[in-house]
Design a protein around this motif. Structure first.
Motif, mmCIF file in Angstrom:
data_model
loop_
_atom_site.group_PDB
_atom_site.id
_atom_site.type_symbol
_atom_site.label_atom_id
_atom_site.label_comp_id
_atom_site.label_asym_id
_atom_site.label_seq_id
_atom_site.Cartn_x
_atom_site.Cartn_y
_atom_site.Cartn_z
ATOM 1 N N MET A 174 0.844 -1.190 0.000
ATOM 2 C CA MET A 174 0.000 0.000 0.000
ATOM 3 C C MET A 174 0.884 1.246 0.000
ATOM 4 S SD MET A 174 -2.724 1.328 2.848
ATOM 5 C CE MET A 174 -3.795 -0.082 2.618
ATOM 6 N N LEU A 175 0.445 2.270 -0.762
ATOM 7 C CA LEU A 175 1.169 3.536 -0.780
ATOM 8 C C LEU A 175 0.662 4.452 0.317
ATOM 9 C CD1 LEU A 175 1.417 4.316 -4.599
ATOM 10 C CD2 LEU A 175 3.082 3.187 -3.125
ATOM 11 N N GLN A 176 1.578 5.277 0.802
ATOM 12 C CA GLN A 176 1.228 6.244 1.831
ATOM 13 C C GLN A 176 1.737 7.617 1.434
ATOM 14 O OE1 GLN A 176 2.713 4.996 5.650
ATOM 15 N NE2 GLN A 176 0.953 3.690 6.043
ATOM 16 N N LEU A 177 1.093 8.628 1.960
ATOM 17 C CA LEU A 177 1.526 10.013 1.792
ATOM 18 C C LEU A 177 2.142 10.453 3.106
ATOM 19 C CD1 LEU A 177 1.526 12.486 -0.153
ATOM 20 C CD2 LEU A 177 -0.587 13.210 0.996
ATOM 21 N N ILE A 178 3.461 10.714 3.108
ATOM 22 C CA ILE A 178 4.152 11.207 4.298
ATOM 23 C C ILE A 178 4.231 12.719 4.190
ATOM 24 C CG2 ILE A 178 6.300 11.211 5.589
ATOM 25 C CD1 ILE A 178 6.786 8.393 4.728
ATOM 26 N N ILE A 179 3.678 13.399 5.173
ATOM 27 C CA ILE A 179 3.605 14.861 5.180
ATOM 28 C C ILE A 179 4.555 15.365 6.245
ATOM 29 C CG2 ILE A 179 2.078 16.850 5.394
ATOM 30 C CD1 ILE A 179 -0.249 14.860 4.843
ATOM 31 N N GLN A 180 5.541 16.178 5.844
ATOM 32 C CA GLN A 180 6.574 16.626 6.768
ATOM 33 C C GLN A 180 6.680 18.136 6.726
ATOM 34 O OE1 GLN A 180 8.868 14.792 8.975
ATOM 35 N NE2 GLN A 180 8.828 16.923 9.665
ATOM 36 N N GLY A 181 6.517 18.763 7.871
ATOM 37 C CA GLY A 181 6.656 20.205 7.966
ATOM 38 C C GLY A 181 8.068 20.616 8.305
ATOM 39 N N ALA A 182 8.236 21.895 8.652
ATOM 40 C CA ALA A 182 9.566 22.424 8.934
ATOM 41 C C ALA A 182 10.110 21.930 10.264
ATOM 42 C CB ALA A 182 9.536 23.955 8.929
ATOM 43 N N ASN A 183 9.256 21.524 11.179
ATOM 44 C CA ASN A 183 9.695 21.015 12.472
ATOM 45 C C ASN A 183 9.494 19.504 12.525
ATOM 46 O OD1 ASN A 183 10.245 23.638 13.450
ATOM 47 N ND2 ASN A 183 8.065 23.931 13.901
ATOM 48 N N PRO A 184 10.337 18.787 13.273
ATOM 49 C CA PRO A 184 10.211 17.331 13.307
ATOM 50 C C PRO A 184 8.874 16.861 13.857
ATOM 51 C CG PRO A 184 11.777 18.112 14.960
ATOM 52 C CD PRO A 184 11.460 19.276 14.093
ATOM 53 N N GLN A 185 8.227 17.683 14.714
ATOM 54 C CA GLN A 185 6.926 17.288 15.248
ATOM 55 C C GLN A 185 5.812 17.402 14.210
ATOM 56 O OE1 GLN A 185 8.863 19.658 16.523
ATOM 57 N NE2 GLN A 185 9.719 18.710 18.390
ATOM 58 N N ARG B 232 4.563 16.102 11.412
ATOM 59 C CA ARG B 232 4.689 14.920 10.565
ATOM 60 C C ARG B 232 3.388 14.126 10.622
ATOM 61 N NH1 ARG B 232 9.168 12.234 8.427
ATOM 62 N NH2 ARG B 232 8.903 10.015 8.041
ATOM 63 N N LEU B 233 2.853 13.781 9.450
ATOM 64 C CA LEU B 233 1.618 13.003 9.352
ATOM 65 C C LEU B 233 1.782 11.910 8.302
ATOM 66 C CD1 LEU B 233 -1.035 15.894 9.272
ATOM 67 C CD2 LEU B 233 -0.525 14.404 11.223
ATOM 68 N N ARG B 234 0.942 10.850 8.450
ATOM 69 C CA ARG B 234 0.865 9.791 7.450
ATOM 70 C C ARG B 234 -0.588 9.667 6.991
ATOM 71 N NH1 ARG B 234 4.907 5.863 6.968
ATOM 72 N NH2 ARG B 234 6.654 6.122 8.409
ATOM 73 N N GLN B 235 -0.757 9.436 5.692
ATOM 74 C CA GLN B 235 -2.081 9.252 5.150
ATOM 75 C C GLN B 235 -2.043 8.076 4.172
ATOM 76 O OE1 GLN B 235 -5.184 10.915 5.611
ATOM 77 N NE2 GLN B 235 -5.869 9.148 4.383
ATOM 78 N N VAL C 68 5.224 10.541 -1.559
ATOM 79 C CA VAL C 68 4.515 9.295 -1.829
ATOM 80 C C VAL C 68 5.512 8.159 -1.663
ATOM 81 C CG1 VAL C 68 3.240 7.936 -3.533
ATOM 82 C CG2 VAL C 68 2.936 10.426 -3.426
ATOM 83 N N VAL C 69 5.211 7.251 -0.724
ATOM 84 C CA VAL C 69 6.152 6.158 -0.439
ATOM 85 C C VAL C 69 5.390 4.849 -0.373
ATOM 86 C CG1 VAL C 69 7.729 7.665 0.812
ATOM 87 C CG2 VAL C 69 5.946 6.439 2.054
ATOM 88 N N ASP C 70 6.116 3.784 -0.625
ATOM 89 C CA ASP C 70 5.573 2.443 -0.441
ATOM 90 C C ASP C 70 5.668 2.130 1.039
ATOM 91 O OD1 ASP C 70 5.784 -0.560 -2.373
ATOM 92 O OD2 ASP C 70 5.211 -0.365 -0.265
ATOM 93 N N SER C 71 4.535 1.894 1.660
ATOM 94 C CA SER C 71 4.547 1.701 3.113
ATOM 95 C C SER C 71 5.357 0.491 3.513
ATOM 96 C CB SER C 71 3.114 1.564 3.637
ATOM 97 O OG SER C 71 2.470 0.447 3.016
ATOM 98 N N ASP C 72 5.368 -0.545 2.671
ATOM 99 C CA ASP C 72 6.156 -1.726 3.001
ATOM 100 C C ASP C 72 7.641 -1.404 2.958
ATOM 101 O OD1 ASP C 72 3.869 -3.853 1.181
ATOM 102 O OD2 ASP C 72 3.862 -3.217 3.290
ATOM 103 N N THR C 73 8.046 -0.637 1.910
ATOM 104 C CA THR C 73 9.452 -0.282 1.785
ATOM 105 C C THR C 73 9.884 0.675 2.875
ATOM 106 O OG1 THR C 73 9.327 -0.568 -0.595
ATOM 107 C CG2 THR C 73 11.141 0.751 0.236
#
Length: 595
Positions: free
Chosen positions: A1-12, A14-17, A96-101
């Motif tokens: 399954m593919l996931q969308l990793i959302i990363q802002g300017a601060n390490p906190q 961070r979201l996954r969708q 966009v990343v492969d969640s398994d990878t």
């Protein structure tokens, strides 16, 4: 399954969708969006429609969105994002990343390969400090007494120039592809040892380009492809020195928003990994250049007394610091222009100086030095010294359309130098004259000889022809003779301000089967006003009449040339001996009785 990793300017930030094929999602800033990103002020309430297709995410900006979407550095209204790719809105990156990878501990969340063109666009925000560190690099390298000391010095430079780095290393890969840290150093020694990522090092050395990996620091990481859990990014820069393709500079650390800052054109934060990679590349390039120079100097130092500058330059350009290129020196067939220069009357001078052979040798050496200097000055290669004669050739190790012209320029310069010393009665070479032959053709050039003795020279009929032309200068009473092909090149391409050519005769040299049309190479009118261009035209007209058997007309044209020109004697004497009438079997060729 593919996931969308959302990363802002601060390490906190961070979201996954999760991304389900066929499902449409609205990306926005407020909670009523399907994918809300509350920290990103550049997002509109409803900003972009995300549609998951098979193995790609389609992104379409809605009309009410205030700010653009950037993909591959360009503002777009629509884009398709494949796994491993990303788009940017404001200060937030969407990967966009492969969640398994991505969940695998031995793989990075992201991998970015940097090209020179990309890094050239990067600007340092702290250029003064980085330049100050780089300015010390030459002394750091030269001051290293050993390889281990060099590695330690480089580690210090990297830590000083990359404030975001927590640890650095000089890494190597052996022939078995095993990776190890030849030297490593941490900014805080008490934090203990760290182990570079073998996968990152191998990727870098295989690509011969800088590569950046980012990880999720909370992963449990084991195996040879991992890094310490305290680091969430690392990049590796190869040192391309031309030696074994096995060492590189490794930098790692932890930055706020490291994943989001990759590839950003104008980041609003001071942390910019691209600038750090660019700094490491500058360090690697200086180190590589120094190593290439050291390798080259070591290889060529012994050869400088044997090889001419053109060969040394060719070795330097072709080797790239890897050492001698044996293929370059290997004999091969090529088009060359050969110059053969001989001292006239040397045997008589040798007899006269029988009681002072050291003095004679010194004079001959000075004469050979003049020949060699001019051959090298015009890009030629010095071949053999044959007693009182010198051999030079052009067209090897690299072909050149200027080869015949440069050979003629060298011949004229040699003539000029000997004329200058001849006017000084007290000069050691005042009574020396030279004969020069220039010919063009195919030959074997390169390292020629036996297993016991090798020399760089040229071999083939064209060498014999140049030698014969030099010998014929005595019969035709001129300093420089050139073959017909070289003569044509001079007439068509050599500037009249540099030199001129006149056709002298059609001759059959002793021992050869085919006749030759030979020409004299002359200085320009400004340097040799005794023979004007009109004189040369009259002479060549006389040669045409002579070859055609019209000797009365030939005699008249040749006598239009000043009596001081001794070249006319060669033809006028034969015409006079036959009462200005060509023999019945005349074919236009003069047979020479000896060499």
């Amino acid at each position: 399954m593919l996931q969308l990793i959302i990363q802002g300017a601060n390490p906190q930030q961070r979201l996954r969708q999760s991304l389900l094929t066929g499902k449409s999602l609205m990306l926005g800033r407020t909670d009523d969006s399907d994918v809300p990103v509350p920290w990103e002020s550049a997002l509109s309430r409803s900003h972009a429609r995300l549609q998951m297709r098979q193995n790609r995410l389609d992104v379409a900006v809605v009309e009410t969105a205030s700010n653009p979407v950037f993909h591959h550095g360009r503002s777009v209204e629509r884009c398709s994002v494949k796994p491993g790719d990303y788009f940017v809105i404001g200060d937030t990156s969407f990967w966009v990343v492969d969640s398994d990878t991505s969940a695998s501990p031995e793989d990075p969340v992201e991998e970015v390969v940097f090209t020179r063109q990309q890094l050239q666009q990067v600007r340092f925000q702290d250029a003064d400090r980085r330049i100050e560190v780089l300015s010390r690099l030459p002394s750091v390298i030269s001051g290293a007494g050993s390889e281990s000391e060099l590695h330690a010095n480089l580690a210090g430079v990297l830590l000083a120039g990359i404030p975001h780095a927590d640890a650095v290393a000089v890494v190597e890969q052996n022939e078995a592809h095993h990776v190890e840290a030849a030297y490593w150093e941490r900014r805080r020694e008490a934090e203990g040892e760290f182990r570079p990522s073998s996968r990152l090092v191998r990727d870098t050395l295989a690509r011969q380009q800088s590569v950046l990996h980012t990880w999720e620091a909370e992963q449990s990481q084991e195996g040879e492809y991992t890094v310490s859990a305290e680091f969430d990014w690392a990049f590796c820069t190869p040192v391309v020195s031309g030696g074994p393709a096995g060492w590189a500079l490794y930098v790692t650390g932890r930055l706020p928003g490291a994943a989001s800052l990759v590839g950003r054109r104008d980041p609003s934060t001071e942390f910019h990994l691209q600038a750090d990679v660019k700094f490491a590349e500058l360090v690697a390039e200086v180190v590589a250049s120094t190593e290439r120079l050291r390798n080259l100097e070591g290889n060529l130092s012994v050869l400088r007394q044997f090889l001419s500058p053109p060969i040394l330059r060719a070795l330097e350009e072709s080797s790239g610091g890897r050492g001698l290129d044996e293929d370059l020196l290997a004999p091969r067939e090529c088009d060359v222009t050969v110059l053969f220069c001989d001292l006239r009357g040397f045997s008589q001078k040798a007899e006269e100086a029988a009681d002072d052979l050291p003095g004679l040798l010194e004079r001959v050496s000075s004469a050979l030095e003049i020949m060699t200097q001019e051959i090298l000055h015009y890009g030629g290669v010095t071949g053999d010294f044959l007693g009182d004669a010198s051999l030079g050739f052009w067209g090897w190790p690299f072909p050149s359309e200027e080869a015949p012209l440069n050979a003629c320029r060298a011949a004229l310069a040699i003539r000029r130098r000997f004329q200058e010393v001849g006017t000084a009665a007290d000069h050691p070479l005042s009574d020396f004259e030279v004969g020069i032959g220039v010919a063009r053709g195919r030959a074997m050039a390169g390292k020629i000889g036996t297993s016991d003795r090798m020399t760089v020279t040229v071999f083939g009929p064209v060498v014999n022809l140049a030698s014969r032309l030099q010998g014929m200068t005595k019969h035709l009473h001129v300093p420089i003779l050139i073959d017909d092909e070289t003569g044509q090149t001079v007439r068509e391409r050599l500037s009249q301000d540099e030199g001129r050519a006149r056709r002298l005769a059609k001759v059959l040299p002793y021992g050869l089967e085919n006749p030759l049309v030979v020409s004299e190479l002359l200085p320009p009118v400004a340097e040799f006003p005794d023979l004007t261009d009109e004189h040369l035209c009259s002479y060549e007209e006389g040669v045409e009449h002579f070859v055609a058997g019209r000797w009365e007309e030939a005699y008249r044209c040749l006598h239009a040339v000043p009596p001081s020109d001794r070249a006319q004697d060669f033809l006028t004497m034969r015409i006079a001996q036959h009462d200005r009438t060509a023999p019945r079997d005349w074919d236009g060729v003069i047979e020479l009785p000896s060499k």
